[in-house]
Design an enzyme around this catalytic site. Structure first.
Site, mmCIF file in Angstrom:
data_model
loop_
_atom_site.group_PDB
_atom_site.id
_atom_site.type_symbol
_atom_site.label_atom_id
_atom_site.label_comp_id
_atom_site.label_asym_id
_atom_site.label_seq_id
_atom_site.Cartn_x
_atom_site.Cartn_y
_atom_site.Cartn_z
ATOM 1 N N PRO A 162 18.329 4.313 10.482
ATOM 2 C CA PRO A 162 18.341 2.887 10.205
ATOM 3 C C PRO A 162 18.200 2.193 8.737
ATOM 4 C CG PRO A 162 16.329 3.539 11.085
ATOM 5 C CD PRO A 162 17.161 4.723 10.977
ATOM 6 N N GLU A 163 18.655 1.286 8.300
ATOM 7 C CA GLU A 163 18.373 0.813 6.965
ATOM 8 C C GLU A 163 17.242 -0.408 6.931
ATOM 9 O OE1 GLU A 163 22.087 0.184 4.941
ATOM 10 O OE2 GLU A 163 23.082 1.667 6.345
ATOM 11 N N LYS B 201 12.872 1.906 3.496
ATOM 12 C CA LYS B 201 13.302 2.286 4.998
ATOM 13 C C LYS B 201 12.092 2.931 5.772
ATOM 14 C CE LYS B 201 18.039 3.433 3.401
ATOM 15 N NZ LYS B 201 19.008 4.348 3.391
ATOM 16 N N ARG C 170 30.212 10.337 1.704
ATOM 17 C CA ARG C 170 29.805 9.029 2.557
ATOM 18 C C ARG C 170 31.133 8.231 2.744
ATOM 19 N NH1 ARG C 170 24.243 8.290 3.164
ATOM 20 N NH2 ARG C 170 24.991 7.362 5.092
#
Length: 284
Positions: free
Chosen positions: A2-3, A61, A272
């Site tokens: 998660p961000e 985060k 990415r």
């Protein structure tokens, strides 16, 4: 993942634990990869049992839970971690449980236990004293929060860099909270090609990036984050987020851009996936 939006959603979801007392700290039996936990388990338990939770916070985060001694429990979910009040998705990946008493609110049942669940075991749990917290997390190790940074700060930190702007936004020492998903979304809103070098951006571009950052992250928080196709991310009540229904480009290769309807492009940057619209996001 998660961000920032997902972690902020977790933090808001566990606010009912503020004012409760930690009656027990349980480390469930787990046959999966063990998570990194510091200090060692007996010390962690001794310093937490009997302590009152005085606040919750977020650092990039990471979820931060403060107790009345000034100690802070810093939970970094990383790829698949969740901070929960409800029952976890599975029992076998449950890593840490704080049993609480003195729960408050209209639905006290949800504040009897605080849980950390992590399917892949990449998350970390650290209990740090106040002075160590300042040294470890505030002394330049983590950049300004993405929701608080100014465009001037962002420019000053990156304007001399020859890195692609999308790659640079992932650097947590530069700006905290932005990850792969939201970097693609932010640059689409800003109208900036993700491969544009930082040292090629002018003042207008930095202002556009900052405005897009706030717009995208705040919208994602309102929708309680993004639950992707792997269904891993859940909020504190084990419910899916909704912002994935509003993604403009992320994971939409070949689908129409919501602005111009031309197909979204996928490229690879720093190993990415990056998604963008070649028509709306032209290189400088």
């Amino acid at each position: 993942m998660p961000e920032l939006p997902e972690v902020e959603t977790m933090r808001r979801g566990i606010e009912p634990v503020v004012g409760t007392t930690i009656a027990a700290v349980v480390r469930p039996r787990c046959r999966r990869r063990p998570i990194e936990m510091n200090p060692p388990w007996p010390t962690l338990r001794r310093r937490l049992v009997g302590r009152t939770i005085t606040g919750t916070g977020r650092l990039g985060k990471r979820v931060v839970i403060e107790v009345d001694t000034g100690d802070r429990l810093v939970i970094e979910p990383r790829m698949t971690g969740l901070v929960l009040l409800a029952e976890p998705p599975t029992r076998e990946h449950l890593r840490l449980v704080l049993e609480l008493c003195g729960a408050r609110g209209r639905n006290d049942a949800i504040a009897h236990e605080l849980k950390f669940w992590d399917r892949r075991g990449l998350g970390t749990v650290r209990l740090v004293a106040a002075d160590e917290f300042e040294y470890r997390y505030r002394s330049g190790a983590i950049g300004p929060d993405a929701l608080n940074i100014s465009w001037q700060q962002l420019r000053d930190r990156l304007a001399a860099s020859r890195r692609a702007i999308k790659v640079a936004l992932l650097d947590q020492k530069t700006v905290a909270g932005i990850g792969n998903l939201y970097a693609s979304e932010i640059l689409h809103v800003a109208g900036i090609h993700p491969a544009t070098r930082c040292d090629q951006l002018d003042e207008a571009a930095w202002k556009a990036i900052l405005a897009a950052t706030r717009k995208v992250l705040k919208a994602a928080i309102r929708h309680e984050g993004s639950t992707l196709s792997d269904h891993t991310y859940r909020n504190a009540l084990n419910q899916a987020g909704r912002y994935q229904n509003h993604h403009r480009v992320y994971d939409r290769a070949g689908k129409p851009c919501p602005t111009c309807e031309r197909p979204v492009t996928r490229i690879v940057q720093a190993q990415r996936s990056t998604f963008f619209c070649a028509s709306c996001q032209r290189r400088c």
